[in-house]
Design a protein around this motif. Sequence first.
Motif, PDB file in Angstrom:
ATOM      1  N   ALA A  87       0.813  -1.227   0.000  1.00  0.00           N
ATOM      2  CA  ALA A  87       0.000   0.000   0.000  1.00  0.00           C
ATOM      3  C   ALA A  87       0.844   1.274   0.000  1.00  0.00           C
ATOM      4  O   ALA A  87       0.301   2.372  -0.056  1.00  0.00           O
ATOM      5  CB  ALA A  87      -0.937   0.001   1.209  1.00  0.00           C
ATOM      6  N   VAL A  88       2.152   1.115   0.040  1.00  0.00           N
ATOM      7  CA  VAL A  88       3.047   2.271   0.065  1.00  0.00           C
ATOM      8  C   VAL A  88       3.167   2.838  -1.347  1.00  0.00           C
ATOM      9  O   VAL A  88       3.189   2.096  -2.335  1.00  0.00           O
ATOM     10  CB  VAL A  88       4.436   1.848   0.612  1.00  0.00           C
ATOM     11  N   ASP A  89       3.259   4.149  -1.430  1.00  0.00           N
ATOM     12  CA  ASP A  89       3.470   4.811  -2.720  1.00  0.00           C
ATOM     13  C   ASP A  89       4.629   4.123  -3.444  1.00  0.00           C
ATOM     14  O   ASP A  89       5.684   3.882  -2.833  1.00  0.00           O
ATOM     15  CB  ASP A  89       3.798   6.291  -2.472  1.00  0.00           C
ATOM     16  N   PRO A  90       4.477   3.799  -4.737  1.00  0.00           N
ATOM     17  CA  PRO A  90       5.524   3.065  -5.472  1.00  0.00           C
ATOM     18  C   PRO A  90       6.896   3.737  -5.446  1.00  0.00           C
ATOM     19  O   PRO A  90       7.919   3.057  -5.396  1.00  0.00           O
ATOM     20  CB  PRO A  90       4.969   2.988  -6.899  1.00  0.00           C
ATOM     21  N   VAL A  91       6.932   5.057  -5.468  1.00  0.00           N
ATOM     22  CA  VAL A  91       8.209   5.766  -5.432  1.00  0.00           C
ATOM     23  C   VAL A  91       8.883   5.560  -4.077  1.00  0.00           C
ATOM     24  O   VAL A  91      10.084   5.276  -3.994  1.00  0.00           O
ATOM     25  CB  VAL A  91       8.019   7.276  -5.734  1.00  0.00           C
ATOM     26  N   VAL A  92       8.112   5.673  -3.009  1.00  0.00           N
ATOM     27  CA  VAL A  92       8.645   5.472  -1.659  1.00  0.00           C
ATOM     28  C   VAL A  92       9.048   4.010  -1.478  1.00  0.00           C
ATOM     29  O   VAL A  92      10.103   3.718  -0.906  1.00  0.00           O
ATOM     30  CB  VAL A  92       7.616   5.909  -0.591  1.00  0.00           C
ATOM     31  N   LYS A  93       8.231   3.089  -1.972  1.00  0.00           N
ATOM     32  CA  LYS A  93       8.556   1.660  -1.874  1.00  0.00           C
ATOM     33  C   LYS A  93       9.895   1.367  -2.549  1.00  0.00           C
ATOM     34  O   LYS A  93      10.723   0.641  -1.997  1.00  0.00           O
ATOM     35  CB  LYS A  93       7.445   0.824  -2.506  1.00  0.00           C
ATOM     36  N   GLN A  94      10.127   1.953  -3.717  1.00  0.00           N
ATOM     37  CA  GLN A  94      11.395   1.747  -4.412  1.00  0.00           C
ATOM     38  C   GLN A  94      12.558   2.309  -3.599  1.00  0.00           C
ATOM     39  O   GLN A  94      13.616   1.701  -3.522  1.00  0.00           O
ATOM     40  CB  GLN A  94      11.361   2.371  -5.812  1.00  0.00           C
ATOM     41  N   LYS A  95      12.359   3.463  -2.975  1.00  0.00           N
ATOM     42  CA  LYS A  95      13.410   4.040  -2.127  1.00  0.00           C
ATOM     43  C   LYS A  95      13.706   3.128  -0.944  1.00  0.00           C
ATOM     44  O   LYS A  95      14.871   2.928  -0.585  1.00  0.00           O
ATOM     45  CB  LYS A  95      12.993   5.426  -1.626  1.00  0.00           C
ATOM     46  N   ILE A  96      12.669   2.570  -0.323  1.00  0.00           N
ATOM     47  CA  ILE A  96      12.861   1.644   0.798  1.00  0.00           C
ATOM     48  C   ILE A  96      13.704   0.462   0.351  1.00  0.00           C
ATOM     49  O   ILE A  96      14.673   0.086   1.014  1.00  0.00           O
ATOM     50  CB  ILE A  96      11.504   1.182   1.377  1.00  0.00           C
ATOM     51  N   GLU A  98      15.765   0.231  -2.175  1.00  0.00           N
ATOM     52  CA  GLU A  98      17.135   0.661  -2.462  1.00  0.00           C
ATOM     53  C   GLU A  98      17.926   0.900  -1.179  1.00  0.00           C
ATOM     54  O   GLU A  98      19.094   0.508  -1.084  1.00  0.00           O
ATOM     55  CB  GLU A  98      17.126   1.922  -3.322  1.00  0.00           C
ATOM     56  N   TYR A  99      17.313   1.543  -0.191  1.00  0.00           N
ATOM     57  CA  TYR A  99      17.988   1.796   1.083  1.00  0.00           C
ATOM     58  C   TYR A  99      18.324   0.490   1.791  1.00  0.00           C
ATOM     59  O   TYR A  99      19.432   0.319   2.304  1.00  0.00           O
ATOM     60  CB  TYR A  99      17.119   2.670   1.993  1.00  0.00           C
ATOM     61  N   VAL A 100      17.355  -0.415   1.840  1.00  0.00           N
ATOM     62  CA  VAL A 100      17.580  -1.699   2.517  1.00  0.00           C
ATOM     63  C   VAL A 100      18.736  -2.437   1.848  1.00  0.00           C
ATOM     64  O   VAL A 100      19.656  -2.914   2.514  1.00  0.00           O
ATOM     65  CB  VAL A 100      16.295  -2.552   2.537  1.00  0.00           C
ATOM     66  N   GLU A 101      18.712  -2.514   0.534  1.00  0.00           N
ATOM     67  CA  GLU A 101      19.782  -3.201  -0.187  1.00  0.00           C
ATOM     68  C   GLU A 101      21.133  -2.550   0.107  1.00  0.00           C
ATOM     69  O   GLU A 101      22.110  -3.226   0.435  1.00  0.00           O
ATOM     70  CB  GLU A 101      19.510  -3.202  -1.681  1.00  0.00           C
ATOM     71  N   SER A 102      21.183  -1.237   0.015  1.00  0.00           N
ATOM     72  CA  SER A 102      22.431  -0.515   0.250  1.00  0.00           C
ATOM     73  C   SER A 102      22.953  -0.734   1.669  1.00  0.00           C
ATOM     74  O   SER A 102      24.149  -0.981   1.872  1.00  0.00           O
ATOM     75  CB  SER A 102      22.214   0.975  -0.008  1.00  0.00           C
ATOM     76  N   MET A 103      22.059  -0.642   2.638  1.00  0.00           N
ATOM     77  CA  MET A 103      22.492  -0.808   4.033  1.00  0.00           C
ATOM     78  C   MET A 103      22.977  -2.229   4.299  1.00  0.00           C
ATOM     79  O   MET A 103      23.964  -2.422   5.019  1.00  0.00           O
ATOM     80  CB  MET A 103      21.375  -0.415   4.991  1.00  0.00           C
ATOM     81  N   ILE A 104      22.313  -3.224   3.738  1.00  0.00           N
ATOM     82  CA  ILE A 104      22.763  -4.603   3.933  1.00  0.00           C
ATOM     83  C   ILE A 104      24.133  -4.798   3.291  1.00  0.00           C
ATOM     84  O   ILE A 104      25.031  -5.402   3.892  1.00  0.00           O
ATOM     85  CB  ILE A 104      21.733  -5.610   3.385  1.00  0.00           C
ATOM     86  N   LEU A 105      24.333  -4.276   2.100  1.00  0.00           N
ATOM     87  CA  LEU A 105      25.630  -4.419   1.430  1.00  0.00           C
ATOM     88  C   LEU A 105      26.744  -3.746   2.226  1.00  0.00           C
ATOM     89  O   LEU A 105      27.887  -4.209   2.223  1.00  0.00           O
ATOM     90  CB  LEU A 105      25.569  -3.853   0.017  1.00  0.00           C
ATOM     91  N   GLN A 106      26.416  -2.681   2.934  1.00  0.00           N
ATOM     92  CA  GLN A 106      27.434  -1.970   3.714  1.00  0.00           C
ATOM     93  C   GLN A 106      27.792  -2.677   5.018  1.00  0.00           C
ATOM     94  O   GLN A 106      28.655  -2.198   5.749  1.00  0.00           O
ATOM     95  CB  GLN A 106      26.971  -0.538   3.985  1.00  0.00           C
TER      96      GLN A 106
END
Length: 135
Positions: A87-96, A98-106
């Motif tokens: 139910a999250v806005d698609p733009v915000v969902k994509q940011k989430i 991307e952030y999750v992926e980036s933080m896990i990789l770090q």
Amino acid sequence: DVVHSVATMVQVDSWCEGLEDWELLSLILAAACHDVGHQGVTNEYHGRVQTAWSQEYGQYGGSVNEHAHAMITLSLLEEERNDFLHAVDPVVKQKIIEYVESMILQTDITWHVDVCQKFSDACSRGLACGSMDAA
């Protein structure tokens, strides 16, 4: 322990006060998933032994474990039964995502000192933790 540490920092410290709700959600989700599916061996071991994970996730660079954790997390989120972000806005969902992926990789230990230094520098300048890219 990672989720607990993040939750404590969010509640006690002021460094996340400027973050949007979706950024905090990303932070907590990444903390919860940073070791999902961990096989109990190091990136070095995967490379040396040429494990199945090394074959599958080694193509992305030396962080075999972290790439596996990120890909497993993202694939779980893509499953309809797990998509709590539907139910999250698609733009915000994509940011989430991307952030999750980036933080896990770090979370790769070889980057640990650099990431901690950037975080410390950002905090000392009064920047929110989401502003580490500005460091």
